[in-house]
Enzyme design. Structure first.
Site, PDB file in Angstrom:
ATOM      1  CE  LYS A 276      -1.761   3.070   2.018  1.00  0.00           C
ATOM      2  NZ  LYS A 276      -1.557   4.489   1.611  1.00  0.00           N
TER       3      LYS A 276
ATOM      4  CB  VAL B 209       1.150   6.682  10.636  1.00  0.00           C
ATOM      5  CG1 VAL B 209       0.597   5.446   9.949  1.00  0.00           C
ATOM      6  CG2 VAL B 209       0.323   7.904  10.255  1.00  0.00           C
ATOM      7  N   GLY B 210       3.207   5.356  12.850  1.00  0.00           N
ATOM      8  CA  GLY B 210       3.975   4.210  13.363  1.00  0.00           C
ATOM      9  C   GLY B 210       3.368   3.678  14.662  1.00  0.00           C
TER      10      GLY B 210
ATOM     11  CD  GLU C 161      10.505  13.963  10.488  1.00  0.00           C
ATOM     12  OE1 GLU C 161       9.379  13.512  10.756  1.00  0.00           O
ATOM     13  OE2 GLU C 161      11.368  13.303   9.888  1.00  0.00           O
TER      14      GLU C 161
ATOM     15  N   GLY D 121       7.319   5.859   7.769  1.00  0.00           N
ATOM     16  CA  GLY D 121       6.468   7.045   7.769  1.00  0.00           C
ATOM     17  C   GLY D 121       6.611   7.799   9.074  1.00  0.00           C
ATOM     18  CB  SER D 122       4.476  10.365  10.566  1.00  0.00           C
ATOM     19  OG  SER D 122       3.246   9.669  10.552  1.00  0.00           O
TER      20      SER D 122
HETATM   21  P1  NAD Z   1       2.773   9.140   6.978  1.00  0.00           P
HETATM   22  O1  NAD Z   1       3.015   8.456   8.275  1.00  0.00           O
HETATM   23  O2  NAD Z   1       1.755  10.197   6.917  1.00  0.00           O
HETATM   24  O3  NAD Z   1       2.360   8.077   5.858  1.00  0.00           O
HETATM   25  C1  NAD Z   1       3.147   6.931   5.575  1.00  0.00           C
HETATM   26  C2  NAD Z   1       2.240   5.848   4.992  1.00  0.00           C
HETATM   27  O4  NAD Z   1       1.299   5.447   6.001  1.00  0.00           O
HETATM   28  C3  NAD Z   1       1.416   6.272   3.787  1.00  0.00           C
HETATM   29  O5  NAD Z   1       1.337   5.189   2.875  1.00  0.00           O
HETATM   30  C4  NAD Z   1       0.049   6.536   4.392  1.00  0.00           C
HETATM   31  O6  NAD Z   1      -1.015   6.375   3.465  1.00  0.00           O
HETATM   32  C5  NAD Z   1      -0.007   5.464   5.458  1.00  0.00           C
HETATM   33  N1  NAD Z   1      -0.950   5.742   6.561  1.00  0.00           N
HETATM   34  C6  NAD Z   1      -1.334   6.953   7.036  1.00  0.00           C
HETATM   35  N2  NAD Z   1      -2.213   6.783   8.049  1.00  0.00           N
HETATM   36  C7  NAD Z   1      -2.393   5.458   8.203  1.00  0.00           C
HETATM   37  C8  NAD Z   1      -3.169   4.647   9.073  1.00  0.00           C
HETATM   38  N3  NAD Z   1      -3.967   5.183  10.002  1.00  0.00           N
HETATM   39  N4  NAD Z   1      -3.080   3.312   8.963  1.00  0.00           N
HETATM   40  C9  NAD Z   1      -2.266   2.756   8.038  1.00  0.00           C
HETATM   41  N5  NAD Z   1      -1.520   3.452   7.180  1.00  0.00           N
HETATM   42  C10 NAD Z   1      -1.576   4.784   7.257  1.00  0.00           C
HETATM   43  O7  NAD Z   1       4.195   9.675   6.502  1.00  0.00           O
HETATM   44  P2  NAD Z   1       4.572  10.510   5.196  1.00  0.00           P
HETATM   45  O8  NAD Z   1       4.076  11.905   5.362  1.00  0.00           O
HETATM   46  O9  NAD Z   1       4.164   9.763   3.975  1.00  0.00           O
HETATM   47  O10 NAD Z   1       6.171  10.487   5.274  1.00  0.00           O
HETATM   48  C11 NAD Z   1       6.899  11.366   6.045  1.00  0.00           C
HETATM   49  C12 NAD Z   1       7.420  10.700   7.297  1.00  0.00           C
HETATM   50  O11 NAD Z   1       8.124   9.523   6.970  1.00  0.00           O
HETATM   51  C13 NAD Z   1       8.420  11.567   8.044  1.00  0.00           C
HETATM   52  O12 NAD Z   1       8.166  11.519   9.423  1.00  0.00           O
HETATM   53  C14 NAD Z   1       9.763  10.920   7.724  1.00  0.00           C
HETATM   54  O13 NAD Z   1      10.775  11.153   8.665  1.00  0.00           O
HETATM   55  C15 NAD Z   1       9.366   9.488   7.653  1.00  0.00           C
HETATM   56  N6  NAD Z   1      10.359   8.721   6.904  1.00  0.00           N
HETATM   57  C16 NAD Z   1      11.179   7.899   7.606  1.00  0.00           C
HETATM   58  C17 NAD Z   1      12.163   7.168   6.952  1.00  0.00           C
HETATM   59  C18 NAD Z   1      13.061   6.229   7.726  1.00  0.00           C
HETATM   60  O14 NAD Z   1      13.622   5.333   7.104  1.00  0.00           O
HETATM   61  N7  NAD Z   1      13.250   6.401   9.012  1.00  0.00           N
HETATM   62  C19 NAD Z   1      12.305   7.290   5.568  1.00  0.00           C
HETATM   63  C20 NAD Z   1      11.464   8.155   4.893  1.00  0.00           C
HETATM   64  C21 NAD Z   1      10.475   8.860   5.570  1.00  0.00           C
END
Ligand code: NAD
Length: 495
Positions: A177, A234-235, A386, A230-231
């Site tokens: 996804k 959401v993590g 961040e 991701g963030s």
């Molecule tokens: P995000 O957490 O908003 O989204 C990431 C993914 O999660 C997307 O596919 C989104 O659709 C999905 N998502 C959102 N809400 C969800 C839910 N409730 N349940 C399941 N899936 C859901 O992050 P973003 O804005 O796409 O990316 C930016 C973030 O990612 C920043 O915090 C950045 O630091 C982090 N990031 C980390 C790394 C790493 O390796 N540490 C690498 C790249 C980006």
């Protein structure tokens, strides 16, 4: 290749219409009126269909010899090489990063596919003596099962490949996804796996929002592992859902990375590192150099040099050769960045930037001026949170000891760097910087695929992407005892 207009999910070897009629658009952040594609807003029903396909394909795939599984990755790497320029241009149109960086993103996907393919002929286990005679003992890696892959938009080909390639070579099947800001990049990547001949059901693609499609995947009882980047917010959702449904998780989250500039540093080199680290990908990297921790003896000279360079950066469409810094991903991120900048203006000295740029051709896109703050306190909001935009903060310090304290004084622990010519200081920093990645005399960005990638504390949950460590995420151990004595032998000395 797919049409650039209306797209589908990919389930069980076929492009599949979603059960509902809802769709969403992916738009070019440099020209927001340009729609790069229309995609299904999938529901839990679509996610379930994809999981069932992955389940059906799992036994056949895990029993396929690993060197044969690896052949698909070699083929995909070749196909990506063939289409590299087209994929890079499409990436710049879909998410804005400047073309040379988009090429790097595609290259990283190639590198990882090749690196993971090499594992097809390794995937080493261990053999070890048994405590009993005529008995043989060994351990083997086996796949985890159905892997749910959820990815962000900032590395729309590299990050999916970091997860898809090791999953596949280890024998897992996948429901992928991607971020709803970069569905076209994901579709193109999956298309190349199809062209490489991957069997039906092994890799399934579901488009849609995080809240609906993403959440359904996290909570699906038949998914064994969620690999998420991701963030932090959401993590945490992923971890909660995993606790409820008894899954494993690999979480790669945010960063608040720093460059330390000591008084003996090559200042021009440290300026190069900061410009690249802070403003590359418009600051939208998890490893972005968002804090510059600078020795007071040289802070004035360093700031002047950096400011001059920052002011020269040209904002624009990433497809233009004249552009140094592209747009940010969308208008809601643009607003969020601006909110942080307004806070920063009250906390520190704004040296350059500090505003949305909507002049001339830039008014069609999401452009934020490269922004530099001086005289920032270590506990300021802009030095702690961040921001994920083209902004960085100069924090003056008295000495290395204070620099290390400031560096470690945030909740994240992804990447850090130090510029110094003193080998003792360099090793002191390597020892004390509490981050998953440390660079000496180089910026906080620039990871290579054959080394572990990830961070400490709020940056994740201890997993590492890439490198040999990727195998730990995508496999479980199976321990095997072979007794060839012809009689019942009992361990622990039992007669
Ligand atoms: P995000 O957490 O908003 O989204 C990431 C993914 O999660 C997307 O596919 C989104 O659709 C999905 N998502 C959102 N809400 C969800 C839910 N409730 N349940 C399941 N899936 C859901 O992050 P973003 O804005 O796409 O990316 C930016 C973030 O990612 C920043 O915090 C950045 O630091 C982090 N990031 C980390 C790394 C790493 O390796 N540490 C690498 C790249 C980006």
């Amino acid at each position: 290749m797919l049409s650039t207009q209306t797209h589908k999910n990919y389930i069980d070897g076929k492009w599949a219409e979603p059960k509902g009629a809802k769709t969403f658009e992916s738009r070019n952040p440099a020209h927001q009126t340009e729609v790069v594609g229309v995609f299904p807003r999938s529901s839990a029903v679509d996610v379930d269909a994809a999981v069932q396909a992955a389940k059906k394909a799992f036994r056949g795939w895990r029993l396929t010899p690993a060197p044969v599984r690896a052949e698909f990755l070699y083929k995909v790497a070749e196909l990506i090489k063939t289409h590299k320029e087209e994929l890079a241009q499409l990436m710049t149109r879909e998410m804005g990063k400047v073309l040379k960086e988009a090429r790097g993103d595609v290259q990283e996907a190639i590198d990882l596919a090749l690196y993971a393919a090499g594992e097809g002929r390794r995937l080493f286990g261990q053999t070890t003596p048994s405590e009993l005679p005529k008995k043989f003992a060994m351990s083997l890696r086996m796949p985890v099962g159905i892997v749910g892959i959820v990815t962000p938009w900032n590395f729309p080909m590299a990050i999916p490949m970091w997860k898809i390639a090791p999953s596949l070579v280890c024998g897992n099947t996948i429901v992928f996804k991607p971020a709803s800001d970069t569905p076209l990049c994901a579709a193109k990547l999956v298309e190349l796996f199809i062209e490489a001949g991957l069997p039906a059901g092994v890799l399934n693609l579901i488009h849609g929002s995080g809240e609906e499609a993403g959440n359904a995947l996290l909570r699906h009882p038949d998914v064994q592992l969620i690999s998420f980047t991701g963030s932090v917010a959401v993590g945490q959702e992923v971890a909660r859902a995993a606790a409820d449904t008894k899954k494993r998780t690999a979480l790669e989250l945010g960063g608040k990375n720093c460059i330390l500039v000591m008084d003996d540093a090559d200042l021009d080199l440290a300026v190069d590192g900061a410009i690249w680290g802070a403003f590359g990908t418009s600051g939208q990297r998890c490893t972005a150099s968002s804090r510059l921790i600078v020795h007071k003896k040289i802070v004035k000279e360093y700031t002047e040099k950096l400011l001059a360079r920052a002011k020269e950066l040209r904002l624009g469409d990433g497809l233009l050769q004249t552009t140094d810094v592209g747009p940010v991903i969308n208008s809601s991120r643009l607003k969020k960045i601006d909110e942080y900048i307004q806070i920063g203006k009250k906390e520190a000295t704004l040296l350059t930037g500090g505003k949305i740029n909507a002049e001339g051709p830039l008014q069609e896109g999401c452009f934020y001026e490269p922004t530099l703050f001086g005289d920032v306190k270590p506990n300021a909001v802009i030095a702690q949170e961040e921001i994920f935009g083209p902004v960085t903060a100069i924090i003056p310090v008295e000495n290395l000891e204070e620099a290390l304290n400031v560096a470690n004084g945030v909740r994240y622990g992804l990447s850090s760097a130090i510029y110094t010519r003193d080998v003792n200081r360099a090793f002191h920093a390597i020892e004390d910087l509490y981050t998953g990645i440390v660079y000496i005399n180089s910026s906080t960005i620039g990871a290579e695929v054959h080394l572990p990638f990830g961070g400490t504390r709020d940056t994740g949950n201890g997993h590492r992407e890439a490198g040999q460590t990727m195998l730990d995420t995508y496999t479980e151990w199976k321990t095997v005892y072979i007794d060839y004595s012809g009689k019942l032998q009992k361990a622990q000395g039992i007669d």
